[in-house]
Design an enzyme around this catalytic site. Structure first.
Site, PDB file in Angstrom:
ATOM      1  N   THR A  97      92.830   1.524  26.613  1.00 15.30           N
ATOM      2  CA  THR A  97      92.599   2.346  27.803  1.00 15.30           C
ATOM      3  C   THR A  97      93.501   3.573  27.711  1.00 15.30           C
ATOM      4  O   THR A  97      94.724   3.456  27.721  1.00 15.30           O
ATOM      5  CB  THR A  97      92.897   1.558  29.083  1.00 15.30           C
ATOM      6  N   LYS A 172      86.150   2.259  33.185  1.00  9.54           N
ATOM      7  CA  LYS A 172      87.276   1.322  33.244  1.00  9.54           C
ATOM      8  C   LYS A 172      88.279   1.736  34.325  1.00  9.54           C
ATOM      9  O   LYS A 172      88.800   0.894  35.067  1.00  9.54           O
ATOM     10  CB  LYS A 172      87.958   1.261  31.878  1.00  9.54           C
ATOM     11  N   LYS A 248      86.336  -5.440  63.111  1.00 13.92           N
ATOM     12  CA  LYS A 248      86.809  -6.482  64.038  1.00 13.92           C
ATOM     13  C   LYS A 248      87.983  -7.243  63.424  1.00 13.92           C
ATOM     14  O   LYS A 248      89.048  -7.371  64.034  1.00 13.92           O
ATOM     15  CB  LYS A 248      85.671  -7.448  64.376  1.00 13.92           C
TER      16      LYS A 248
END
Length: 308
Positions: A97, A172, A248
């Protein structure tokens, strides 16, 4: 036979290469590996791979070269050694990466030597690498992807050609943005639960159990665009329900955090941005507490507490 090289036998690279070694005979592949550490080389050799004495020795005699090293600089160093000896049949697959701009830079350098390059980072960790169930996100040309596809299929059960060079890295990074933001949100949930005296391990068990059923954050990721959703669209109704439940519960959680003195900045940001992020127009300025429906006025669907 397709001759495959693998450089970088670290925590994920080693199980990826071991998976390749196990799959190679049945898939018509041969495998040669290289790393600076001797221990993983010995393990790969025992698994049937050949061991090269250098990057250059390996690169001179393979068709597809997988690179799984630590960072951008190491990828550049490996590619520099490869391009000095590579033939024009070579396809380099960068699994590391790297920074968003790095794949295009590397591909341009490789192309000047007649070498094709793909960026193909992976997701699934060492467990996915060992099992051959990695997701592999690939950027690059169609012909380079076709050349590498048999190798990628041996290592991953989800191989996605995301687009041109750089698209795999962008894919990625988008995936991991969600991953680590979710981790940070989990730390807020843990602090809230701990302040309330709950068992954090039991909470983790419940989160993993329900995410396996619902798909976790990926459960909302079915649209082809992140643009606002027009009324009448199928997803407008679905996400309006998701938003109502989310606001909520986030309102209740932030109220509880206030009572317990726990800081939950991501939860507060999520309360503000959930609706617009889903593609829904902003509601009026009532607080989530103001928008809650009294229990005796809810419809049956309002009692469904699980969101997407």
């Amino acid at each position: 036979m397709t001759s495959v090289g693998f450089i970088g036998l670290g925590n994920i690279g080693k199980p990826m290469a071991l998976r390749l070694a196990a799959q190679a005979p049945a898939r018509g592949l041969t495998l040669t590996v290289y790393d600076v550490a001797p221990e993983p080389l010995a393990e790969l050799e025992a698994a049937g791979a050949k061991v090269a004495g250098s990057v250059a020795e390996l690169a001179a005699d393979v068709d597809v070269l997988c690179v799984m090293v630590r960072d951008d600089d190491q990828v550049r160093d490996v590619l520099g050694e490869v391009l000095g000896v590579a033939g024009d049949r070579l396809t380099v697959v960068v699994h590391s990466t790297v920074a968003p701009a790095t794949p295009a830079e590397l591909a341009a350098t490789a192309a000047r030597h007649g070498v094709r390059l793909l960026d193909a980072p992976v997701s699934g960790g060492s467990m996915g690498a060992s099992a051959g169930t990695l997701a592999i996100m690939v950027g690059g040309s169609d012909d380079a992807f076709a050349a590498a596809r048999p190798v990628l299929d041996a290592m991953g059960s989800k191989v996605v050609h995301a687009g041109p060079i750089g698209a795999g890295t962008t894919f990625k990074l988008a995936r991991n943005l969600m991953h680590f933001v979710a981790f940070t949100a989990a730390t807020e949930a843990q602090r809230l639960a701990e302040a309330a005296g709950l068992d954090l391990k039991a909470l983790g068990d419940v989160v993993r159990h329900t995410d396996a059923i619902t798909g976790g954050p990926g459960a909302i990721m079915h649209r082809e665009t992140a643009a606002p959703i027009p009324e009448g669209d199928f997803w407008h109704g679905v996400f309006t329900h998701v938003r109502a439940l989310g606001e909520k519960d986030l309102g209740f959680a932030t109220d509880l955090a206030d009572q317990l003195g726990v800081e939950v900045p991501l939860a507060r940001l999520a309360l503000e941005r959930l609706g617009p992020g889903l593609g829904l127009d902003k509601l009026d300025q009532r607080t989530p507490t103001d928008q809650r429906t009294p229990a005796d006025q809810r419809t049956p669907s309002d009692h469904t507490e699980e969101s997407a």
